[in-house]
Write a protein that holds these residues in place. Structure first.
Motif, PDB file in Angstrom:
ATOM      1  N   LYS A 281       0.926  -0.929   0.337  1.00 36.93           N
ATOM      2  CA  LYS A 281      -0.025   0.183  -0.205  1.00 36.93           C
ATOM      3  C   LYS A 281       0.842   1.470   0.130  1.00 36.93           C
ATOM      4  O   LYS A 281       0.131   1.891  -0.517  1.00 36.93           O
ATOM      5  CB  LYS A 281      -0.770   0.259   1.246  1.00 36.93           C
TER       6      LYS A 281
ATOM      7  N   GLU B 100     -10.075  -8.107   3.412  1.00 33.41           N
ATOM      8  CA  GLU B 100     -11.195  -7.408   2.618  1.00 33.41           C
ATOM      9  C   GLU B 100     -11.182  -6.146   3.234  1.00 33.41           C
ATOM     10  O   GLU B 100     -11.234  -5.376   2.550  1.00 33.41           O
ATOM     11  CB  GLU B 100     -11.938  -8.267   3.327  1.00 33.41           C
ATOM     12  N   GLU B 101     -11.084  -5.337   4.625  1.00 31.97           N
ATOM     13  CA  GLU B 101     -10.973  -4.113   4.991  1.00 31.97           C
ATOM     14  C   GLU B 101      -9.796  -3.710   4.520  1.00 31.97           C
ATOM     15  O   GLU B 101      -9.894  -2.332   4.473  1.00 31.97           O
ATOM     16  CB  GLU B 101      -9.960  -4.817   6.627  1.00 31.97           C
TER      17      GLU B 101
ATOM     18  N   GLY C 239      -9.176  -4.089   1.419  1.00 29.48           N
ATOM     19  CA  GLY C 239      -9.906  -4.230   0.201  1.00 29.48           C
ATOM     20  C   GLY C 239      -9.351  -4.759  -0.839  1.00 29.48           C
ATOM     21  O   GLY C 239      -9.168  -4.289  -2.362  1.00 29.48           O
TER      22      GLY C 239
END
Ligand code: GRF
Length: 200
Positions: free
Chosen positions: A24, A51-52, A54
Motif C-alpha cells: 500500500k 477484505e478490510e 480492500g
C-alpha cells in the motif's frame, strides 16, 4: 510493470498484513499488485483483514480433499488471474508436484528457520527447545521438497534475551514482517537473479 501476485494464507495472516502495508505505502508499492488473497480454510482470520484492506479474497476449502485433487482445483481457479508470483504467508499445506509445475520458480515462501538446519513446522519450538542463541529466517522459492527450494535471502534473529517460546516467536515474527517484503523487493525488482541463487 507491476508483478501480479496472490498471497496464500491459512490462518491469522500477520505476514500478509505486513506485506499489504508495504504494498500500500511501503517498499513494494511500485513493484507489485495483489490480485487476491487466497485461503484454503474459510475460518482463516486473515481473510477478513484482507477484505478490510480492500483486497479481493477467495477461499476453496481443502479439508477432506486429496492433495492433488485440491491443487488441481486451485490451479484451474487461478488461471484467469495470470499471476506472476504466488507468495505463501502461513499457508499450511504442502504443495503437490502438479501445483509446483504450474508455477515453477514463481512460488515464494517464508520459513521461520534456516532451511539448511530445520525444515517443516515447529521451527520456533525447535529454536526454543534447543536454546538457540540465534535463528535465521529464510525466504525461498518453493520446489517439490519441503523447504528445499532456492534461497532468496536469510536474516539472522537474536534470541539471546528470549526466555519463553512466546518471546522467541515474537522476536522471530517481528523480523519476518520486515524481512519478507525486503526479500520480495529484490525478486520483483530483478535485483535477485534466480540463476545466482543457491540451494539451502
Ligand atoms: C510464520 O511464522 C511463517 O513463517 C510460517 O507460518 C507463520 C505464519 O504466521 N510459515 P502468520 O499467519 O503470517 O501470522
Amino acid at each position: 510493470m507491476k508483478k501480479k501476485i496472490a498471497i496464500f494464507i491459512s490462518g491469522r495472516g500477520s505476514n500478509m498484513v505486513a506485506l499489504l502495508n508495504n504494498i500500500k505505502e511501503g517498499i513494494l508499492k511500485d513493484l507489485c499488485r495483489v490480485e487476491l488473497v487466497f485461503a484454503n480454510k474459510p475460518e482463516a482470520a486473515g481473510l477478513k483483514i484482507a477484505e478490510e484492506f480492500g483486497v479481493p479474497t477467495a477461499c476453496i476449502e481443502s479439508k477432506g480433499k486429496k492433495r492433488e485433487d485440491f491443487d488441481r482445483e486451485v490451479v484451474e481457479f487461478l488461471k484467469e488471474y495470470n499471476l506472476d508470483y504466488i507468495v505463501l504467508a502461513g499457508y499450511m499445506r504442502i504443495l503437490s508436484p502438479l501445483f509446483i509445475a504450474a508455477y515453477r520458480n514463481k512460488i515464494i515462501n517464508i520459513h521461520p528457520a534456516d532451511t539448511s538446519e530445520f525444515q517443516g513446522i515447529g521451527a520456533y519450538e525447535w529454536a526454543f527447545e534447543n536454546k538457540k542463541a540465534f535463528t535465521k529466517i529464510t525466504v525461498h522459492f518453493v520446489d517439490e521438497g519441503v523447504d528445499t527450494g532456492k534461497v532468496i535471502g536469510k536474516q539472522i534473529v537474536d534470541l539471546q534475551g528470549c526466555k519463553t517460546l512466546e518471546e522467541v516467536e515474537k522476536a522471530g515474527l517481528a523480523m519476518e514482517h520486515s524481512f519478507y517484503s525486503e526479500a520480495l523487493r529484490k525478486v520483483f525488482s530483478g535485483e535477485y537473479k534466480l540463476e545466482e541463487g543457491s540451494k539451502p
